[in-house]
Motif scaffolding. Structure first.
Motif, PDB file in Angstrom:
ATOM      1  N   GLY A   1      86.627  35.616 -17.496  1.00 39.52           N
ATOM      2  CA  GLY A   1      86.606  36.265 -18.806  1.00 39.52           C
ATOM      3  C   GLY A   1      87.968  36.648 -19.342  1.00 39.52           C
ATOM      4  O   GLY A   1      88.263  36.399 -20.524  1.00 39.52           O
ATOM      5  N   PRO A   2      88.846  37.244 -18.521  1.00 37.41           N
ATOM      6  CA  PRO A   2      90.149  37.665 -19.054  1.00 37.41           C
ATOM      7  C   PRO A   2      90.985  36.518 -19.616  1.00 37.41           C
ATOM      8  O   PRO A   2      91.861  36.739 -20.451  1.00 37.41           O
ATOM      9  N   ALA A   3      90.719  35.288 -19.176  1.00 35.41           N
ATOM     10  CA  ALA A   3      91.466  34.132 -19.691  1.00 35.41           C
ATOM     11  C   ALA A   3      90.711  33.424 -20.806  1.00 35.41           C
ATOM     12  O   ALA A   3      91.083  32.313 -21.211  1.00 35.41           O
TER      13      ALA A   3
ATOM     14  N   TYR B   1      72.010  41.343 -23.433  1.00 35.58           N
ATOM     15  CA  TYR B   1      73.184  41.919 -24.097  1.00 35.58           C
ATOM     16  C   TYR B   1      74.387  40.983 -23.981  1.00 35.58           C
ATOM     17  O   TYR B   1      75.127  40.776 -24.947  1.00 35.58           O
ATOM     18  N   LEU B   2      74.588  40.440 -22.787  1.00 35.88           N
ATOM     19  CA  LEU B   2      75.731  39.549 -22.578  1.00 35.88           C
ATOM     20  C   LEU B   2      75.620  38.287 -23.420  1.00 35.88           C
ATOM     21  O   LEU B   2      76.598  37.832 -24.020  1.00 35.88           O
ATOM     22  N   LYS B   3      74.429  37.725 -23.477  1.00 33.90           N
ATOM     23  CA  LYS B   3      74.234  36.527 -24.307  1.00 33.90           C
ATOM     24  C   LYS B   3      74.538  36.821 -25.773  1.00 33.90           C
ATOM     25  O   LYS B   3      75.122  35.998 -26.478  1.00 33.90           O
ATOM     26  N   ALA B   4      74.140  37.997 -26.234  1.00 31.65           N
ATOM     27  CA  ALA B   4      74.301  38.347 -27.651  1.00 31.65           C
ATOM     28  C   ALA B   4      75.714  38.798 -27.994  1.00 31.65           C
ATOM     29  O   ALA B   4      76.185  38.573 -29.116  1.00 31.65           O
ATOM     30  N   LEU B   5      76.419  39.409 -27.030  1.00 35.46           N
ATOM     31  CA  LEU B   5      77.656  40.126 -27.376  1.00 35.46           C
ATOM     32  C   LEU B   5      78.922  39.627 -26.689  1.00 35.46           C
ATOM     33  O   LEU B   5      80.027  40.043 -27.063  1.00 35.46           O
ATOM     34  N   LEU B   6      78.814  38.752 -25.703  1.00 37.91           N
ATOM     35  CA  LEU B   6      80.019  38.286 -25.005  1.00 37.91           C
ATOM     36  C   LEU B   6      80.983  37.548 -25.935  1.00 37.91           C
ATOM     37  O   LEU B   6      82.194  37.575 -25.731  1.00 37.91           O
TER      38      LEU B   6
ATOM     39  N   LYS C   1      84.627  36.136 -25.325  1.00 40.06           N
ATOM     40  CA  LYS C   1      85.702  36.655 -26.174  1.00 40.06           C
ATOM     41  C   LYS C   1      85.821  38.171 -26.041  1.00 40.06           C
ATOM     42  O   LYS C   1      86.751  38.782 -26.555  1.00 40.06           O
ATOM     43  N   ALA C   2      84.852  38.754 -25.359  1.00 38.59           N
ATOM     44  CA  ALA C   2      84.865  40.200 -25.123  1.00 38.59           C
ATOM     45  C   ALA C   2      85.988  40.572 -24.167  1.00 38.59           C
ATOM     46  O   ALA C   2      86.451  39.753 -23.369  1.00 38.59           O
ATOM     47  N   GLY C   3      86.418  41.823 -24.260  1.00 37.60           N
ATOM     48  CA  GLY C   3      87.343  42.332 -23.256  1.00 37.60           C
ATOM     49  C   GLY C   3      86.613  42.508 -21.935  1.00 37.60           C
ATOM     50  O   GLY C   3      85.453  42.917 -21.916  1.00 37.60           O
ATOM     51  N   VAL C   4      87.274  42.196 -20.847  1.00 36.30           N
ATOM     52  CA  VAL C   4      86.668  42.310 -19.519  1.00 36.30           C
ATOM     53  C   VAL C   4      87.529  43.241 -18.670  1.00 36.30           C
ATOM     54  O   VAL C   4      88.732  43.020 -18.522  1.00 36.30           O
TER      55      VAL C   4
ATOM     56  N   THR D   1      83.394  43.590 -28.338  1.00 41.64           N
ATOM     57  CA  THR D   1      82.659  44.003 -27.136  1.00 41.64           C
ATOM     58  C   THR D   1      83.610  44.182 -25.957  1.00 41.64           C
ATOM     59  O   THR D   1      84.603  43.463 -25.830  1.00 41.64           O
ATOM     60  N   ASP D   2      83.297  45.131 -25.115  1.00 42.13           N
ATOM     61  CA  ASP D   2      83.982  45.276 -23.826  1.00 42.13           C
ATOM     62  C   ASP D   2      82.949  45.242 -22.721  1.00 42.13           C
ATOM     63  O   ASP D   2      81.898  45.909 -22.817  1.00 42.13           O
TER      64      ASP D   2
END
Length: 451
Positions: free
Chosen positions: A374-376, A343-348, A390-393, A353-354
Protein backbone atom coordinates in the motif's frame (compact mmCIF):
# COMPACT_ATOMS: atom_id res chain seq x y z
CA UNK A 1 8.79 -39.59 30.49
CA UNK A 2 6.68 -36.50 29.83
CA UNK A 3 6.58 -35.49 26.18
CA UNK A 4 5.27 -32.42 24.36
CA UNK A 5 3.83 -32.57 20.86
CA UNK A 6 2.91 -29.60 18.71
CA UNK A 7 -0.10 -29.64 16.39
CA UNK A 8 -0.01 -26.01 15.26
CA UNK A 9 1.74 -22.63 15.60
CA UNK A 10 5.13 -24.13 14.76
CA UNK A 11 5.42 -22.92 11.15
CA UNK A 12 3.79 -19.56 11.86
CA UNK A 13 1.53 -17.76 14.31
CA UNK A 14 -1.82 -19.50 13.92
CA UNK A 15 -3.34 -22.87 14.74
CA UNK A 16 -2.00 -22.99 18.30
CA UNK A 17 -2.40 -26.50 19.67
CA UNK A 18 0.02 -28.34 21.94
CA UNK A 19 -0.26 -31.75 23.56
CA UNK A 20 1.25 -32.53 26.95
CA UNK A 21 1.75 -36.30 26.96
CA UNK A 22 1.97 -37.73 30.48
CA UNK A 23 2.18 -41.38 29.46
CA UNK A 24 1.09 -43.68 26.64
CA UNK A 25 -2.56 -43.50 27.69
CA UNK A 26 -2.99 -39.97 29.06
CA UNK A 27 -2.45 -36.54 27.53
CA UNK A 28 -4.01 -33.07 27.61
CA UNK A 29 -4.28 -30.35 24.98
CA UNK A 30 -3.33 -26.74 25.44
CA UNK A 31 -5.44 -24.73 22.97
CA UNK A 32 -6.97 -25.99 19.74
CA UNK A 33 -6.79 -23.11 17.30
CA UNK A 34 -7.65 -22.45 13.68
CA UNK A 35 -5.05 -21.92 10.96
CA UNK A 36 -5.23 -18.65 9.02
CA UNK A 37 -3.69 -17.06 5.94
CA UNK A 38 -0.80 -18.84 4.22
CA UNK A 39 -0.61 -21.26 7.15
CA UNK A 40 -3.64 -23.07 5.76
CA UNK A 41 -4.45 -24.17 2.23
CA UNK A 42 -7.50 -21.92 2.43
CA UNK A 43 -10.00 -24.75 2.34
CA UNK A 44 -12.48 -25.20 5.17
CA UNK A 45 -11.28 -28.75 5.76
CA UNK A 46 -7.63 -27.77 6.18
CA UNK A 47 -8.50 -24.84 8.44
CA UNK A 48 -10.60 -26.93 10.82
CA UNK A 49 -9.25 -30.47 10.51
CA UNK A 50 -7.44 -32.36 13.25
CA UNK A 51 -4.45 -34.24 11.87
CA UNK A 52 -3.58 -36.02 15.10
CA UNK A 53 -5.21 -38.80 17.18
CA UNK A 54 -7.19 -37.74 20.25
CA UNK A 55 -7.84 -41.09 21.92
CA UNK A 56 -5.47 -40.26 24.81
CA UNK A 57 -6.64 -36.65 25.27
CA UNK A 58 -8.47 -36.35 28.60
CA UNK A 59 -8.79 -32.56 28.95
CA UNK A 60 -8.43 -29.29 27.04
CA UNK A 61 -6.90 -26.15 28.56
CA UNK A 62 -7.62 -22.80 26.89
CA UNK A 63 -5.17 -19.92 27.30
CA UNK A 64 -7.53 -17.35 25.73
CA UNK A 65 -10.33 -17.18 23.19
CA UNK A 66 -8.79 -15.74 20.03
CA UNK A 67 -9.82 -17.88 17.07
CA UNK A 68 -6.26 -19.03 16.32
CA UNK A 69 -6.29 -20.63 19.78
CA UNK A 70 -9.85 -22.02 19.94
CA UNK A 71 -11.19 -22.32 16.38
CA UNK A 72 -10.79 -26.10 16.06
CA UNK A 73 -12.67 -26.92 19.27
CA UNK A 74 -15.84 -27.82 17.32
CA UNK A 75 -13.79 -30.33 15.28
CA UNK A 76 -12.27 -31.71 18.48
CA UNK A 77 -15.68 -32.34 20.01
CA UNK A 78 -17.05 -33.71 16.73
CA UNK A 79 -14.12 -36.15 16.66
CA UNK A 80 -15.25 -37.60 20.00
CA UNK A 81 -13.44 -35.60 22.66
CA UNK A 82 -15.59 -35.70 25.81
CA UNK A 83 -13.30 -34.26 28.48
CA UNK A 84 -13.41 -31.02 30.43
CA UNK A 85 -12.56 -27.68 28.83
CA UNK A 86 -10.68 -25.58 31.41
CA UNK A 87 -10.56 -21.80 31.08
CA UNK A 88 -10.33 -18.68 33.21
CA UNK A 89 -13.70 -17.30 34.31
CA UNK A 90 -13.64 -14.49 31.75
CA UNK A 91 -12.58 -16.82 28.91
CA UNK A 92 -15.32 -19.28 29.87
CA UNK A 93 -17.80 -16.43 29.51
CA UNK A 94 -16.48 -15.27 26.13
CA UNK A 95 -15.69 -18.60 24.46
CA UNK A 96 -19.26 -19.51 23.39
CA UNK A 97 -19.61 -16.12 21.66
CA UNK A 98 -16.38 -16.64 19.73
CA UNK A 99 -17.22 -20.15 18.60
CA UNK A 100 -20.82 -19.29 17.71
CA UNK A 101 -19.52 -16.58 15.40
CA UNK A 102 -16.85 -18.87 13.93
CA UNK A 103 -19.39 -21.59 13.19
CA UNK A 104 -21.76 -19.15 11.48
CA UNK A 105 -19.01 -17.74 9.27
CA UNK A 106 -17.05 -20.88 8.42
CA UNK A 107 -19.18 -23.96 8.98
CA UNK A 108 -22.96 -23.68 9.07
CA UNK A 109 -25.89 -21.29 9.41
CA UNK A 110 -28.05 -24.05 10.88
CA UNK A 111 -29.21 -22.48 14.15
CA UNK A 112 -30.24 -25.84 15.61
CA UNK A 113 -26.81 -27.42 15.04
CA UNK A 114 -25.05 -24.37 16.48
CA UNK A 115 -27.37 -24.36 19.49
CA UNK A 116 -26.71 -28.06 20.15
CA UNK A 117 -22.96 -27.51 19.98
CA UNK A 118 -23.05 -24.50 22.32
CA UNK A 119 -25.20 -26.39 24.81
CA UNK A 120 -22.68 -29.24 24.81
CA UNK A 121 -19.73 -26.85 25.06
CA UNK A 122 -21.20 -25.03 28.07
CA UNK A 123 -21.57 -28.35 29.90
CA UNK A 124 -17.90 -29.13 29.28
CA UNK A 125 -16.45 -25.74 30.28
CA UNK A 126 -14.91 -25.62 33.74
CA UNK A 127 -14.16 -22.01 34.80
CA UNK A 128 -11.18 -21.54 37.12
CA UNK A 129 -9.85 -18.66 39.19
CA UNK A 130 -6.46 -17.08 38.57
CA UNK A 131 -3.53 -18.03 40.82
CA UNK A 132 -5.15 -21.11 42.41
CA UNK A 133 -3.86 -24.66 42.02
CA UNK A 134 -6.39 -27.20 40.77
CA UNK A 135 -6.35 -30.94 40.26
CA UNK A 136 -7.77 -32.75 37.24
CA UNK A 137 -10.30 -35.36 38.36
CA UNK A 138 -9.50 -37.84 35.62
CA UNK A 139 -5.69 -37.54 35.85
CA UNK A 140 -3.95 -38.58 39.04
CA UNK A 141 -1.03 -36.40 40.05
CA UNK A 142 -1.61 -33.52 37.62
CA UNK A 143 -2.10 -30.01 39.01
CA UNK A 144 -2.43 -26.76 37.12
CA UNK A 145 -2.66 -23.05 37.77
CA UNK A 146 -3.79 -20.15 35.55
CA UNK A 147 -2.03 -16.78 35.79
CA UNK A 148 -2.97 -13.51 34.00
CA UNK A 149 -1.17 -13.10 30.68
CA UNK A 150 -2.27 -9.50 29.98
CA UNK A 151 -3.04 -10.29 26.33
CA UNK A 152 -6.85 -10.00 26.22
CA UNK A 153 -9.54 -10.22 28.88
CA UNK A 154 -9.33 -13.65 30.49
CA UNK A 155 -6.01 -14.56 28.89
CA UNK A 156 -3.64 -16.73 30.91
CA UNK A 157 -0.43 -18.63 30.87
CA UNK A 158 -0.68 -22.06 32.44
CA UNK A 159 1.60 -23.82 34.91
CA UNK A 160 1.36 -27.62 35.07
CA UNK A 161 2.89 -29.65 37.88
CA UNK A 162 3.43 -33.38 37.32
CA UNK A 163 5.99 -35.72 38.89
CA UNK A 164 7.64 -32.74 40.61
CA UNK A 165 8.19 -30.99 37.28
CA UNK A 166 6.76 -27.56 36.37
CA UNK A 167 5.84 -27.06 32.71
CA UNK A 168 4.68 -23.61 31.59
CA UNK A 169 2.75 -22.79 28.43
CA UNK A 170 2.84 -19.05 27.78
CA UNK A 171 -0.15 -18.82 25.46
CA UNK A 172 0.03 -15.27 24.09
CA UNK A 173 1.67 -12.84 26.48
CA UNK A 174 0.60 -9.21 26.62
CA UNK A 175 2.69 -6.06 26.53
CA UNK A 176 3.36 -4.54 29.99
CA UNK A 177 2.00 -1.07 29.20
CA UNK A 178 -1.01 -2.07 27.13
CA UNK A 179 -4.26 -0.30 28.02
CA UNK A 180 -6.88 -1.85 30.31
CA UNK A 181 -5.15 -5.01 31.55
CA UNK A 182 -2.42 -5.57 34.13
CA UNK A 183 0.96 -6.79 32.89
CA UNK A 184 1.81 -10.49 33.23
CA UNK A 185 4.10 -11.50 36.07
CA UNK A 186 6.70 -14.20 35.50
CA UNK A 187 6.34 -17.58 37.21
CA UNK A 188 8.72 -18.38 40.06
CA UNK A 189 9.89 -21.54 38.37
CA UNK A 190 9.63 -23.39 35.07
CA UNK A 191 11.48 -26.60 34.29
CA UNK A 192 10.15 -26.52 30.75
CA UNK A 193 8.77 -23.45 28.99
CA UNK A 194 6.79 -23.30 25.76
CA UNK A 195 6.86 -19.63 24.76
CA UNK A 196 5.31 -17.61 21.95
CA UNK A 197 7.50 -15.49 19.65
CA UNK A 198 5.11 -13.36 17.56
CA UNK A 199 7.32 -10.30 18.02
CA UNK A 200 10.49 -12.15 18.97
CA UNK A 201 12.46 -9.97 16.56
CA UNK A 202 10.86 -6.58 17.28
CA UNK A 203 10.53 -3.95 19.99
CA UNK A 204 7.28 -1.95 20.12
CA UNK A 205 7.05 1.80 20.33
CA UNK A 206 6.34 3.06 23.82
CA UNK A 207 2.79 3.97 24.75
CA UNK A 208 3.29 7.74 24.59
CA UNK A 209 4.70 7.54 21.05
CA UNK A 210 2.01 5.23 19.76
CA UNK A 211 -0.71 7.47 21.22
CA UNK A 212 0.88 10.42 19.39
CA UNK A 213 0.87 8.42 16.16
CA UNK A 214 -2.77 7.47 16.64
CA UNK A 215 -3.67 11.09 17.30
CA UNK A 216 -1.77 12.19 14.18
CA UNK A 217 -3.74 9.78 11.99
CA UNK A 218 -7.00 11.15 13.42
CA UNK A 219 -5.88 14.74 12.81
CA UNK A 220 -5.24 13.80 9.19
CA UNK A 221 -8.74 12.32 9.02
CA UNK A 222 -10.28 15.54 10.37
CA UNK A 223 -8.27 17.67 7.95
CA UNK A 224 -9.11 15.61 4.85
CA UNK A 225 -12.69 14.75 5.87
CA UNK A 226 -11.86 11.12 5.30
CA UNK A 227 -12.30 7.81 7.08
CA UNK A 228 -9.79 5.96 9.23
CA UNK A 229 -10.26 2.22 8.82
CA UNK A 230 -8.85 0.07 11.60
CA UNK A 231 -9.02 -3.69 11.05
CA UNK A 232 -9.09 -5.20 14.52
CA UNK A 233 -9.91 -8.42 16.29
CA UNK A 234 -13.29 -8.23 17.99
CA UNK A 235 -11.81 -9.06 21.36
CA UNK A 236 -8.83 -7.31 22.87
CA UNK A 237 -7.61 -4.86 20.25
CA UNK A 238 -10.99 -3.22 19.73
CA UNK A 239 -11.44 -2.49 23.43
CA UNK A 240 -7.88 -1.18 23.82
CA UNK A 241 -8.37 1.17 20.88
CA UNK A 242 -11.64 2.49 22.28
CA UNK A 243 -9.91 3.12 25.60
CA UNK A 244 -7.15 5.12 23.89
CA UNK A 245 -9.52 6.98 21.57
CA UNK A 246 -11.70 8.06 24.50
CA UNK A 247 -8.63 9.51 26.19
CA UNK A 248 -7.41 11.31 23.06
CA UNK A 249 -10.84 12.88 22.47
CA UNK A 250 -11.17 13.71 26.19
CA UNK A 251 -7.95 15.76 26.05
CA UNK A 252 -8.86 17.75 22.92
CA UNK A 253 -10.70 21.02 22.56
CA UNK A 254 -12.73 22.05 19.56
CA UNK A 255 -16.01 20.96 18.02
CA UNK A 256 -14.40 18.80 15.33
CA UNK A 257 -12.92 16.45 17.90
CA UNK A 258 -16.09 16.26 19.93
CA UNK A 259 -18.19 15.53 16.83
CA UNK A 260 -16.04 12.84 15.26
CA UNK A 261 -17.78 9.49 14.92
CA UNK A 262 -16.07 6.45 16.39
CA UNK A 263 -17.83 3.43 14.91
CA UNK A 264 -17.53 -0.18 15.98
CA UNK A 265 -19.01 -2.12 13.07
CA UNK A 266 -19.10 -5.60 14.53
CA UNK A 267 -21.91 -7.15 16.56
CA UNK A 268 -19.40 -9.53 18.10
CA UNK A 269 -17.04 -6.72 19.12
CA UNK A 270 -19.97 -4.85 20.66
CA UNK A 271 -20.85 -7.92 22.74
CA UNK A 272 -17.24 -8.32 23.86
CA UNK A 273 -17.03 -4.64 24.77
CA UNK A 274 -20.09 -5.08 26.98
CA UNK A 275 -18.35 -8.00 28.70
CA UNK A 276 -15.19 -5.90 29.16
CA UNK A 277 -17.32 -3.26 30.88
CA UNK A 278 -19.05 -5.87 33.05
CA UNK A 279 -15.71 -7.38 34.07
CA UNK A 280 -14.07 -4.10 35.02
CA UNK A 281 -12.76 -5.78 38.19
CA UNK A 282 -10.09 -7.29 35.88
CA UNK A 283 -8.98 -3.87 34.56
CA UNK A 284 -5.66 -2.35 35.56
CA UNK A 285 -5.34 0.47 38.12
CA UNK A 286 -5.33 3.27 35.53
CA UNK A 287 -8.56 2.11 33.88
CA UNK A 288 -10.27 1.64 37.25
CA UNK A 289 -9.24 5.18 38.26
CA UNK A 290 -10.76 6.67 35.10
CA UNK A 291 -14.00 4.86 35.77
CA UNK A 292 -13.99 6.04 39.40
CA UNK A 293 -13.64 9.62 38.12
CA UNK A 294 -16.86 9.33 36.15
CA UNK A 295 -15.39 8.64 32.74
CA UNK A 296 -16.60 5.81 30.51
CA UNK A 297 -13.59 4.49 28.59
CA UNK A 298 -15.62 1.90 26.66
CA UNK A 299 -18.91 3.76 26.36
CA UNK A 300 -18.36 7.43 25.46
CA UNK A 301 -20.54 9.96 23.66
CA UNK A 302 -18.85 9.73 20.24
CA UNK A 303 -19.08 5.95 20.12
CA UNK A 304 -21.62 4.25 17.85
CA UNK A 305 -22.06 0.54 17.24
CA UNK A 306 -23.48 -0.98 14.07
CA UNK A 307 -25.45 -4.17 14.39
CA UNK A 308 -27.40 -5.29 11.33
CA UNK A 309 -25.92 -6.05 7.92
CA UNK A 310 -28.25 -3.54 6.26
CA UNK A 311 -27.02 -0.77 8.60
CA UNK A 312 -23.47 -1.78 7.76
CA UNK A 313 -24.02 -1.50 3.99
CA UNK A 314 -25.74 1.89 4.39
CA UNK A 315 -22.79 3.16 6.42
CA UNK A 316 -20.24 1.98 3.85
CA UNK A 317 -22.10 3.86 1.11
CA UNK A 318 -22.60 6.91 3.31
CA UNK A 319 -18.89 7.20 4.15
CA UNK A 320 -17.95 6.65 0.51
CA UNK A 321 -20.12 9.54 -0.64
CA UNK A 322 -20.28 11.96 2.32
CA UNK A 323 -16.71 12.77 3.18
CA UNK A 324 -17.66 12.96 6.86
CA UNK A 325 -14.64 12.21 9.07
CA UNK A 326 -15.04 8.97 10.98
CA UNK A 327 -13.03 6.24 12.65
CA UNK A 328 -14.25 2.74 11.85
CA UNK A 329 -13.11 -0.31 13.78
CA UNK A 330 -14.22 -3.57 12.17
CA UNK A 331 -13.20 -7.20 11.98
CA UNK A 332 -11.37 -9.15 10.77
CA UNK A 333 -8.02 -8.11 12.15
CA UNK A 334 -6.12 -9.43 9.12
CA UNK A 335 -8.70 -8.29 6.52
CA UNK A 336 -9.32 -11.91 5.50
CA UNK A 337 -13.09 -11.58 5.88
CA UNK A 338 -15.77 -9.82 7.86
CA UNK A 339 -17.16 -6.32 7.48
CA UNK A 340 -13.80 -4.56 7.12
CA UNK A 341 -13.57 -6.02 3.60
CA UNK A 342 -16.56 -3.99 2.35
CA UNK A 343 -15.02 -0.79 3.72
CA UNK A 344 -11.68 -1.56 2.09
CA UNK A 345 -13.28 -2.32 -1.27
CA UNK A 346 -15.22 0.96 -1.13
CA UNK A 347 -12.56 3.25 0.32
CA UNK A 348 -9.04 1.97 -0.45
CA UNK A 349 -9.00 3.84 -3.77
CA UNK A 350 -9.88 7.16 -2.04
CA UNK A 351 -6.82 9.22 -1.10
CA UNK A 352 -8.75 10.74 1.84
CA UNK A 353 -8.89 7.31 3.51
CA UNK A 354 -6.33 6.08 6.02
CA UNK A 355 -5.87 2.42 6.89
CA UNK A 356 -4.31 1.86 10.27
CA UNK A 357 -2.88 -1.53 11.24
CA UNK A 358 -2.45 -2.07 14.95
CA UNK A 359 -1.90 -5.82 15.02
CA UNK A 360 0.10 -8.57 13.41
CA UNK A 361 -0.70 -9.35 9.76
CA UNK A 362 0.04 -12.97 8.87
CA UNK A 363 1.63 -13.97 5.56
CA UNK A 364 -0.93 -14.66 2.85
CA UNK A 365 -3.62 -12.35 4.25
CA UNK A 366 -4.96 -9.23 2.50
CA UNK A 367 -3.88 -7.25 5.55
CA UNK A 368 -0.23 -8.18 4.98
CA UNK A 369 -0.54 -7.26 1.28
CA UNK A 370 -2.05 -3.83 2.04
CA UNK A 371 0.58 -3.23 4.72
CA UNK A 372 3.42 -4.27 2.41
CA UNK A 373 2.36 -2.84 -0.96
CA UNK A 374 0.00 0.00 0.00
CA UNK A 375 2.63 2.63 0.87
CA UNK A 376 4.05 2.33 -2.67
CA UNK A 377 0.61 2.71 -4.27
CA UNK A 378 0.13 -0.96 -5.02
CA UNK A 379 -2.99 -3.08 -5.11
CA UNK A 380 -4.65 -5.92 -3.21
CA UNK A 381 -6.88 -8.80 -4.23
CA UNK A 382 -10.09 -9.70 -2.42
CA UNK A 383 -10.98 -12.96 -4.07
CA UNK A 384 -10.78 -12.19 -7.79
CA UNK A 385 -11.34 -8.47 -7.30
CA UNK A 386 -8.29 -6.22 -7.60
CA UNK A 387 -8.42 -2.94 -5.64
CA UNK A 388 -5.93 -0.09 -6.15
CA UNK A 389 -4.54 1.37 -2.92
CA UNK A 390 -4.53 5.16 -2.85
CA UNK A 391 -5.34 5.40 0.84
CA UNK A 392 -2.68 6.21 3.39
CA UNK A 393 -1.38 3.07 5.08
CA UNK A 394 -0.01 3.22 8.62
CA UNK A 395 1.23 0.65 11.11
CA UNK A 396 1.51 1.21 14.85
CA UNK A 397 3.04 -1.97 16.24
CA UNK A 398 2.90 -0.64 19.79
CA UNK A 399 -0.83 -1.38 19.94
CA UNK A 400 -0.20 -5.05 19.48
CA UNK A 401 -1.66 -7.12 22.29
CA UNK A 402 1.48 -9.28 22.09
CA UNK A 403 4.63 -8.88 24.12
CA UNK A 404 7.63 -7.72 22.11
CA UNK A 405 11.15 -9.16 22.19
CA UNK A 406 12.15 -7.27 25.32
CA UNK A 407 8.98 -8.36 27.14
CA UNK A 408 9.43 -12.01 26.15
CA UNK A 409 13.02 -12.00 27.36
CA UNK A 410 12.02 -10.32 30.63
CA UNK A 411 9.32 -12.95 31.16
CA UNK A 412 12.07 -15.58 31.23
CA UNK A 413 14.74 -13.42 32.85
CA UNK A 414 12.57 -12.68 35.89
CA UNK A 415 12.02 -16.35 36.73
CA UNK A 416 13.92 -17.27 39.88
CA UNK A 417 14.45 -20.83 38.61
CA UNK A 418 15.21 -20.73 34.89
CA UNK A 419 13.93 -23.44 32.52
CA UNK A 420 16.06 -26.43 31.66
CA UNK A 421 14.30 -26.50 28.31
CA UNK A 422 12.68 -23.72 26.26
CA UNK A 423 10.62 -24.37 23.15
CA UNK A 424 9.90 -21.40 20.91
CA UNK A 425 6.59 -21.53 19.02
CA UNK A 426 3.96 -19.17 17.55
CA UNK A 427 6.15 -16.99 15.34
CA UNK A 428 7.60 -16.57 11.89
CA UNK A 429 10.95 -18.29 11.32
CA UNK A 430 13.03 -15.12 11.65
CA UNK A 431 11.27 -14.05 14.86
CA UNK A 432 11.92 -17.47 16.40
CA UNK A 433 15.54 -17.53 15.28
CA UNK A 434 16.33 -14.12 16.74
CA UNK A 435 14.46 -14.79 19.99
CA UNK A 436 16.37 -18.05 20.40
CA UNK A 437 19.65 -16.18 20.05
CA UNK A 438 18.63 -13.55 22.62
CA UNK A 439 17.26 -16.10 25.10
CA UNK A 440 20.53 -18.03 24.93
CA UNK A 441 22.22 -15.02 26.53
CA UNK A 442 19.71 -14.93 29.38
CA UNK A 443 19.61 -18.71 29.90
CA UNK A 444 23.04 -20.04 28.87
CA UNK A 445 22.41 -23.42 30.53
CA UNK A 446 18.96 -23.95 29.02
CA UNK A 447 18.32 -26.21 26.07
CA UNK A 448 16.58 -23.87 23.63
CA UNK A 449 15.09 -25.17 20.43
CA UNK A 450 12.51 -24.46 17.74
CA UNK A 451 10.19 -27.44 17.08
Amino acid sequence: MIDIKHHGAITGVTGSCHELVLDQKISVLIDCGMFQGAESSGSESSILQLDFPIDTVKALFITHCHIDHVGRIPSLIAAGFNGRVYASKATARLLPLVLEDALKIGVTRDEQLISQFLKLLKKRIQPVEYKQWYSVDSIKGLRFRYKPAGHILGSAYIEFEYNQEIIVFSGDLGAPYAPLLPAPESPWRADRLIIESTYGDKVHENRRNRRKQLEAVIRHCLKDAGTVLIPAFSIGRTQELLYELEDIIHRQKGAAWQDIDVIVDSPLAAKFTAHYRALSNLWDAEAKARKANGRHPLSFVQLTTVDSHSEHLKLVNYLKSSGRPAIVIAASGMCAGGRIVNYLKALLADARTDVLFVGYQANGTPGRDIQQYGPAGGYVFFGNECIDIKAGVHTISGYSAHADQKDLINFVKRMHHKPKEIRIVHGDSEAKRILKKELARVCPTSKIHIP
